[in-house]
Design a protein around this motif. Structure first.
Motif, PDB file in Angstrom:
ATOM      1  N   ALA A 124       0.834  -1.189   0.000  1.00 53.38           N
ATOM      2  CA  ALA A 124       0.000   0.000   0.000  1.00 53.38           C
ATOM      3  C   ALA A 124       0.875   1.247   0.000  1.00 53.38           C
ATOM      4  O   ALA A 124       1.949   1.268   0.579  1.00 53.38           O
ATOM      5  CB  ALA A 124      -0.904  -0.016   1.224  1.00 53.38           C
ATOM      6  N   ARG A 125       0.369   2.268  -0.677  1.00 53.70           N
ATOM      7  CA  ARG A 125       1.105   3.530  -0.715  1.00 53.70           C
ATOM      8  C   ARG A 125       0.180   4.673  -0.303  1.00 53.70           C
ATOM      9  O   ARG A 125      -1.042   4.581  -0.417  1.00 53.70           O
ATOM     10  CB  ARG A 125       1.647   3.772  -2.129  1.00 53.70           C
ATOM     11  CG  ARG A 125       2.658   2.713  -2.536  1.00 53.70           C
ATOM     12  CD  ARG A 125       3.269   3.000  -3.877  1.00 53.70           C
ATOM     13  NE  ARG A 125       2.305   2.887  -4.962  1.00 53.70           N
ATOM     14  CZ  ARG A 125       2.545   3.300  -6.207  1.00 53.70           C
ATOM     15  NH1 ARG A 125       3.704   3.861  -6.510  1.00 53.70           N
ATOM     16  NH2 ARG A 125       1.637   3.161  -7.147  1.00 53.70           N
ATOM     17  N   LEU A 126       0.796   5.726   0.157  1.00 61.41           N
ATOM     18  CA  LEU A 126       0.018   6.884   0.607  1.00 61.41           C
ATOM     19  C   LEU A 126       0.165   8.009  -0.406  1.00 61.41           C
ATOM     20  O   LEU A 126       1.275   8.423  -0.741  1.00 61.41           O
ATOM     21  CB  LEU A 126       0.513   7.353   1.979  1.00 61.41           C
ATOM     22  CG  LEU A 126      -0.270   8.529   2.576  1.00 61.41           C
ATOM     23  CD1 LEU A 126      -1.701   8.139   2.907  1.00 61.41           C
ATOM     24  CD2 LEU A 126       0.436   9.051   3.830  1.00 61.41           C
ATOM     25  N   LEU A 127      -0.962   8.484  -0.887  1.00 62.16           N
ATOM     26  CA  LEU A 127      -0.954   9.606  -1.833  1.00 62.16           C
ATOM     27  C   LEU A 127      -1.425  10.855  -1.113  1.00 62.16           C
ATOM     28  O   LEU A 127      -2.449  10.845  -0.428  1.00 62.16           O
ATOM     29  CB  LEU A 127      -1.870   9.298  -3.012  1.00 62.16           C
ATOM     30  CG  LEU A 127      -2.064  10.388  -4.081  1.00 62.16           C
ATOM     31  CD1 LEU A 127      -2.276   9.747  -5.446  1.00 62.16           C
ATOM     32  CD2 LEU A 127      -3.224  11.336  -3.783  1.00 62.16           C
ATOM     33  N   PHE A 128      -0.641  11.913  -1.248  1.00 66.56           N
ATOM     34  CA  PHE A 128      -1.071  13.232  -0.771  1.00 66.56           C
ATOM     35  C   PHE A 128      -1.124  14.154  -1.969  1.00 66.56           C
ATOM     36  O   PHE A 128      -0.182  14.192  -2.762  1.00 66.56           O
ATOM     37  CB  PHE A 128      -0.093  13.783   0.266  1.00 66.56           C
ATOM     38  CG  PHE A 128      -0.266  15.261   0.510  1.00 66.56           C
ATOM     39  CD1 PHE A 128      -1.342  15.723   1.255  1.00 66.56           C
ATOM     40  CD2 PHE A 128       0.627  16.193  -0.030  1.00 66.56           C
ATOM     41  CE1 PHE A 128      -1.523  17.087   1.464  1.00 66.56           C
ATOM     42  CE2 PHE A 128       0.442  17.554   0.184  1.00 66.56           C
ATOM     43  CZ  PHE A 128      -0.625  18.013   0.929  1.00 66.56           C
ATOM     44  N   SER A 129      -2.216  14.863  -2.152  1.00 67.74           N
ATOM     45  CA  SER A 129      -2.156  15.940  -3.132  1.00 67.74           C
ATOM     46  C   SER A 129      -2.903  17.158  -2.658  1.00 67.74           C
ATOM     47  O   SER A 129      -3.816  17.065  -1.842  1.00 67.74           O
ATOM     48  CB  SER A 129      -2.647  15.552  -4.522  1.00 67.74           C
ATOM     49  OG  SER A 129      -3.525  14.534  -4.481  1.00 67.74           O
ATOM     50  N   ALA A 130      -2.441  18.289  -3.189  1.00 69.73           N
ATOM     51  CA  ALA A 130      -3.074  19.560  -2.870  1.00 69.73           C
ATOM     52  C   ALA A 130      -3.035  20.453  -4.096  1.00 69.73           C
ATOM     53  O   ALA A 130      -2.130  20.356  -4.920  1.00 69.73           O
ATOM     54  CB  ALA A 130      -2.352  20.229  -1.698  1.00 69.73           C
ATOM     55  N   TRP A 131      -4.065  21.278  -4.221  1.00 71.32           N
ATOM     56  CA  TRP A 131      -4.115  22.320  -5.266  1.00 71.32           C
ATOM     57  C   TRP A 131      -4.062  23.639  -4.527  1.00 71.32           C
ATOM     58  O   TRP A 131      -4.820  23.854  -3.571  1.00 71.32           O
ATOM     59  CB  TRP A 131      -5.400  22.183  -6.071  1.00 71.32           C
ATOM     60  CG  TRP A 131      -5.357  21.007  -7.013  1.00 71.32           C
ATOM     61  CD1 TRP A 131      -5.119  21.050  -8.362  1.00 71.32           C
ATOM     62  CD2 TRP A 131      -5.547  19.625  -6.705  1.00 71.32           C
ATOM     63  NE1 TRP A 131      -5.139  19.789  -8.896  1.00 71.32           N
ATOM     64  CE2 TRP A 131      -5.398  18.900  -7.905  1.00 71.32           C
ATOM     65  CE3 TRP A 131      -5.805  18.925  -5.516  1.00 71.32           C
ATOM     66  CZ2 TRP A 131      -5.513  17.512  -7.957  1.00 71.32           C
ATOM     67  CZ3 TRP A 131      -5.919  17.549  -5.569  1.00 71.32           C
ATOM     68  CH2 TRP A 131      -5.776  16.849  -6.779  1.00 71.32           C
ATOM     69  N   PHE A 132      -3.157  24.513  -4.937  1.00 67.53           N
ATOM     70  CA  PHE A 132      -2.878  25.694  -4.126  1.00 67.53           C
ATOM     71  C   PHE A 132      -2.531  26.884  -5.008  1.00 67.53           C
ATOM     72  O   PHE A 132      -2.281  26.745  -6.212  1.00 67.53           O
ATOM     73  CB  PHE A 132      -1.725  25.389  -3.165  1.00 67.53           C
ATOM     74  CG  PHE A 132      -0.483  24.908  -3.877  1.00 67.53           C
ATOM     75  CD1 PHE A 132      -0.295  23.548  -4.136  1.00 67.53           C
ATOM     76  CD2 PHE A 132       0.480  25.809  -4.307  1.00 67.53           C
ATOM     77  CE1 PHE A 132       0.828  23.116  -4.834  1.00 67.53           C
ATOM     78  CE2 PHE A 132       1.611  25.362  -4.991  1.00 67.53           C
ATOM     79  CZ  PHE A 132       1.786  24.019  -5.249  1.00 67.53           C
ATOM     80  N   ASP A 133      -2.485  28.054  -4.375  1.00 63.51           N
ATOM     81  CA  ASP A 133      -2.104  29.285  -5.057  1.00 63.51           C
ATOM     82  C   ASP A 133      -0.602  29.468  -4.962  1.00 63.51           C
ATOM     83  O   ASP A 133      -0.020  29.242  -3.904  1.00 63.51           O
ATOM     84  CB  ASP A 133      -2.788  30.490  -4.401  1.00 63.51           C
ATOM     85  CG  ASP A 133      -4.300  30.393  -4.488  1.00 63.51           C
ATOM     86  OD1 ASP A 133      -4.797  30.039  -5.565  1.00 63.51           O
ATOM     87  OD2 ASP A 133      -4.969  30.656  -3.470  1.00 63.51           O
ATOM     88  N   GLY A 134       0.005  29.932  -6.051  1.00 57.66           N
ATOM     89  CA  GLY A 134       1.409  30.327  -6.007  1.00 57.66           C
ATOM     90  C   GLY A 134       2.356  29.184  -6.304  1.00 57.66           C
ATOM     91  O   GLY A 134       1.965  28.157  -6.861  1.00 57.66           O
ATOM     92  N   GLU A 135       3.599  29.379  -5.906  1.00 56.16           N
ATOM     93  CA  GLU A 135       4.663  28.436  -6.247  1.00 56.16           C
ATOM     94  C   GLU A 135       4.832  27.389  -5.155  1.00 56.16           C
ATOM     95  O   GLU A 135       4.533  27.642  -3.989  1.00 56.16           O
ATOM     96  CB  GLU A 135       5.985  29.182  -6.460  1.00 56.16           C
ATOM     97  CG  GLU A 135       5.938  30.175  -7.614  1.00 56.16           C
ATOM     98  CD  GLU A 135       5.481  29.546  -8.925  1.00 56.16           C
ATOM     99  OE1 GLU A 135       5.878  28.384  -9.214  1.00 56.16           O
ATOM    100  OE2 GLU A 135       4.694  30.178  -9.660  1.00 56.16           O
TER     101      GLU A 135
END
Lengths: 390, 481
Positions: A66-77
């Motif tokens: 099993a693997r853990l995925l983290f994602s985020a959508w954000f402003d800027g760099e």
């Protein structure tokens, strides 16, 4: 006029230490069950975040464990976002990632170290293998979207006072129906027919072919996670077919798709329910990841793919194993393959969870009109209770 | 495409016809106490099941049946009859789970006062012996005929250990008005190639949307339940399916949804009386909620008053929204009829909308129950009344559930913010929290009217998902060992 800020995404996939798996899932579930009020990880303390998710990817072919995925959508760099995350969520992230292989303890607590970590582990497209990244409103920061929500609520309250309690109705304004319903298409021309056949041939779709009976095997928790009233997340990992053809066609699809731009109302190819989404090749070219933050029910979202964007779907997912021979218009088989490759998010955060893409578009009509004098006709419609879709 | 006509004798009549000449109906929810005896009961019943075939009378016109009998089974009913276990999973997932299952109830809006725990029948986890296994539907021209038909059927129940859990009487009044006072059952799709009258080509839908075994609106065969060849000892089912080699149990059958929806007529009347001043405004607003006037005349054609010129059969359903009512100034965007059939206005473009909308149509076969609340009465008389909602569809999740979730109960329907269907939606109850309160936006120039906290006028009282087998499939079930 504020400086135009770009929106970006970050995705990190790390193997979970086998001994930690159960505890980590329980920990994440506690956060996910109360994403706005838990004591462990509060994305609302990071003003740049639009959406974020944690997903446990269960054994995918070719990848062990099993693997853990983290994602985020954000402003800027990404550098700035790494700092914001470390500053506001450092210990919460540490508590999660310390259960993953490849993560050096303490990284999330140190802004510089987290920046380096992202540079090393975040999924990145290459020139040869680009990604398709969709964003409904490029340049609209999370802060601005939330301000527009508040502005619109105040505006509606003002309208309530103006409209009083008398009966509504009355004659339509002059010219209200001008042009409506006359924009009918003249049917597909030769070039579009040829284009479709070409795509069918490229990905091996046979129109009208049916997979026959499909037995769906989704578990109940998956369902609960995908049918929140307003917004939902989708995480699909599909295996890319072996061979040069799939390799080439997928690159072609990604090359074309990377230029996909939203309409002013936030639609992509007529689909009005995508806040952010992306396709990116992962695992050294073996798998294709699709992540989406969308509005409404799972069924209606996939139906939209079939109704409005089936050529694109065929061109992209046609290169993955299990894709129906009849293409995405074999809607039941298409839904089954999506379900079979879907991984529910344990934690799904949205900075504006009660707001659809179309709502944001209309909120901005109101806000723009207050600051500048444009969009008179659109504002007139909004005042009359009609919220334009485009 | 006239395939269904070829197989008319195999298709249960309720799929193809609403039996307008048989306004009296009764619905018997049954439990099988003994599988073997239930199969015997089914074997004896099957010859009495009304098919879709119409023999010509002396003048050459198709003869209407003098009465109708149809039978449908829940998933637990099919299992109780001994359907081969490994093949049970070939029935659609929503049918296997049932209407009362948690996530299904969530997507249907069956929460709060509508929650399955509060249903009169069909709710979640019934005690043994209380599970709904079958639904027997009887239809007759007048009450006495229905009563004698019911007696005949009931007289066999004891012998075959078939227990009647609930029986509900339905009625389709002559004026075709439901309890809130509006003409109902107007917009109804037609099966392509069926001999029924043709109103609007936009309403002609591929047979596979309503009957398994035929192409649907995607040009595909709908998923169908399968049975193993060796179970068909008497050879009732057709040739095996190419893809799997198993028998097509579903062919010429369909899925049926039943919902008992209680209507709070006094609350409905009170709402308009207390919210708007003057009778004209009150009836206009009630019509705006529905999208039609009591006569059935659509607001899009008759925006200002109930104009019976637009209530006639030939015109009351022949309209589109975009040409004259794109913005909802006549028929509001969130009104009941615009949600349940958005016609050409689902998206900006008419043709695209019609194609998408026609992938989510249902055939309604409902009736009213309970006595009418006399006109002019605003206090509840304590009598139960409402609508028996029945619909036929080949894919419950893509058709019935989709309409309910994505159109009726979706607060974001067509760009709206916080509105649900103001007539049948899961709306504001006394115990609703902030997030469960819903508005109704009445589009108007220059400024719309936003009505807050729309009360819930309709409450779900019980129901289930059924399968309507073809007549050969009923024989197959009766012959199971």
């Amino acid at each position: 006029m504020a400086r135009r800020v770009a929106q970006n995404a970050v995705t990190v996939i790390l193997p979970i230490l086998p001994a930690s798996r159960l505890g980590l899932e329980i920990h994440l579930r506690m956060i996910g069950d109360d994403v706005m009020a838990n004591t462990q990880l509060r994305f609302d303390s990071t003003p740049s975040t639009h959406f974020a998710r944690w997903v446990v990817l269960k054994s995918i072919s070719g990848e062990s464990g099993a693997r853990l995925l983290f994602s985020a959508w954000f402003d800027g760099e990404l550098e700035d976002y790494a700092r914001e995350l470390s500053k506001n969520l450092g210990s919460g992230l540490e508590e999660i990632w310390r259960h993953c292989r490849g993560y050096a303890p303490g990284t999330a607590l140190n802004p510089d170290a987290l920046e380096v970590f992202f540079r090393e582990f975040a999924l990145a497209p290459t020139r040869l293998t680009p990604q398709i990244s969709l964003c409904a409103f490029p340049g609209a920061t999370a802060r601005r979207i939330r301000e527009a929500i508040r502005a619109r609520e105040a505006f509606e309250d003002d309208l309530d006072r103006l409209s009083g309690s008398g009966p509504a109705g009355g004659p339509p304004p002059p010219g209200a129906s001008s042009g409506a319903g006359t924009a009918g298409s003249n049917g597909p021309g030769f070039s579009s027919w040829f284009f479709r056949r070409l795509i069918d041939w490229l990905v091996g779709v046979r129109r009208g072919a049916s997979e026959g009976n499909s037995v769906v095997t989704t578990s109940t928790p998956d369902r609960e996670a995908e049918d929140r009233v307003v917004q939902n997340s989708m995480t699909i990992v599909s295996e890319i077919k072996p061979g040069i053809r799939a390799w080439l066609v997928l690159r072609l699809a990604l090359l074309i798709g990377q230029f996909n731009k939203p309409s002013p109302s936030g639609q992509h190819s007529g689909v009005s329910t995508i806040h952010f989404a992306r396709w990116i090749v992962i695992d050294g070219g073996r798998n294709l990841l699709f992540e989406s933050n969308y509005d409404g029910s799972w069924e209606s979202y996939i139906d939209d793919f079939g109704d409005l964007a089936h050529i694109g779907m065929d061109l992209i997912w046609g290169n993955c194993t299990g894709f129906p021979k009849g293409g995405s218009l074999d809607i039941d088989a298409f839904k089954k393959v999506i379900r079979d490759h879907q991984h529910p998010a344990v934690v799904f955060y949205s900075a504006y969870p009660a707001t659809t893409v179309t709502n944001i578009f209309n909120d901005q009509i109101i806000e723009n009109d207050r600051s500048s004098a444009g969009r008179g006709r659109a504002l007139e419609l909004v005042k009359s209770g009609y919220y334009p879709l485009t | 495409m006239d395939l269904p006509r070829v197989h008319a004798k195999d298709i249960q009549g309720i799929i193809v016809s609403g039996y307008e000449h048989l306004p009296c109906s009764s619905y018997h929810f049954l439990n099988f106490e003994s599988p073997a005896k239930a199969r015997r009961w089914l074997r004896i019943l099957t010859p009495r099941v009304t098919g879709s075939e119409r023999k010509a009378d002396r003048s050459g016109r198709p003869e209407k049946p003098a009465a109708a009998l149809n039978v449908a089974l829940t998933f637990s009913g099919i299992r109780a009859l001994g359907f081969p276990e490994p093949f049970l999973k070939t029935f659609s997932e929503e049918f296997r789970q049932g209407m009362a299952e948690g996530t299904r109830a969530q997507r249907l809006g069956d929460t709060g006062s509508n929650a399955p725990e509060r249903w009169e029948f069909g709710g979640s986890l019934p005690p043994r012996g209380e599970e709904v296994h079958a639904l027997l539907i009887l239809q007759a021209p007048e009450p006495a005929a229905l009563a004698s038909q019911g007696e005949t059927e009931r007289s066999g129940f004891a012998e075959w250990e078939v227990r009647e859990l609930v029986a509900i009487k339905g009625d389709r009044p002559k004026d075709a008005r439901e309890h809130f006072g509006f003409r109902d059952g107007i917009s109804q799709p037609e099966i392509t190639g069926s001999p029924a009258r043709r109103t609007d080509p936009a309403d002609a839908i591929e047979p596979g949307e309503f009957i398994l075994g035929y192409a649907n609106s995607y040009g595909m065969l709908p998923p169908t339940p399968e049975a193993p060849r060796e179970a068909d000892t008497e050879r009732h089912l057709d040739a095996p399916l190419q893809a799997t080699g198993a028998l097509d149990f579903g062919r010429n059958g369909s899925y049926l949804v039943f919902r008992k929806l209680q209507q709070d007529v006094a609350a409905f009347r009170q709402y308009f009386r207390s919210t708007f001043t003057g009778e004209a405004a009150q009836s206009l607003m009630a019509a705006k909620f529905v999208g039609r006037w009591p006569s059935g005349a659509p607001l899009t054609l008759a925006p200002n008053h109930d104009d019976t010129a637009f209530a006639a059969k030939e015109v009351n359903n022949s309209f589109a929204f975009l040409p004259e009512d794109e913005f909802g100034y006549r028929c509001p965007i969130g009104s009941h009829i615009r949600r349940t059939n958005p016609r050409d206005a689902l998206r900006g473009e008419a043709q695209e909308s019609l194609i998408a909308v026609n992938r989510h149509r249902i055939l309604r076969r409902g009736a009213s129950y309970g006595e009418r609340l006399p006109e002019g009465i605003f206090e509840d008389d304590g009598e139960a009344r409402g609508l028996l909602f029945l619909c036929v569809n080949a894919d419950i999740k893509r058709q019935f559930e989709f309409v309910q979730q994505t159109w009726v109960n979706n607060p974001k329907f067509h760009g709206l913010y916080n509105d649900r269907d103001p007539v049948i939606g899961t709306n504001t109850n006394p115990d609703s929290t902030v997030g469960e309160r819903h508005d109704m936006t009445i589009q108007a120039v220059p400024i719309r009217k936003r009505l807050a906290d729309i009360p819930q006028f309709v409450t779900m009282r019980g129901g289930a998902y059924f399968f309507l087998p073809s007549i050969p499939a009923l024989r197959f079930l009766a012959a199971l060992a």
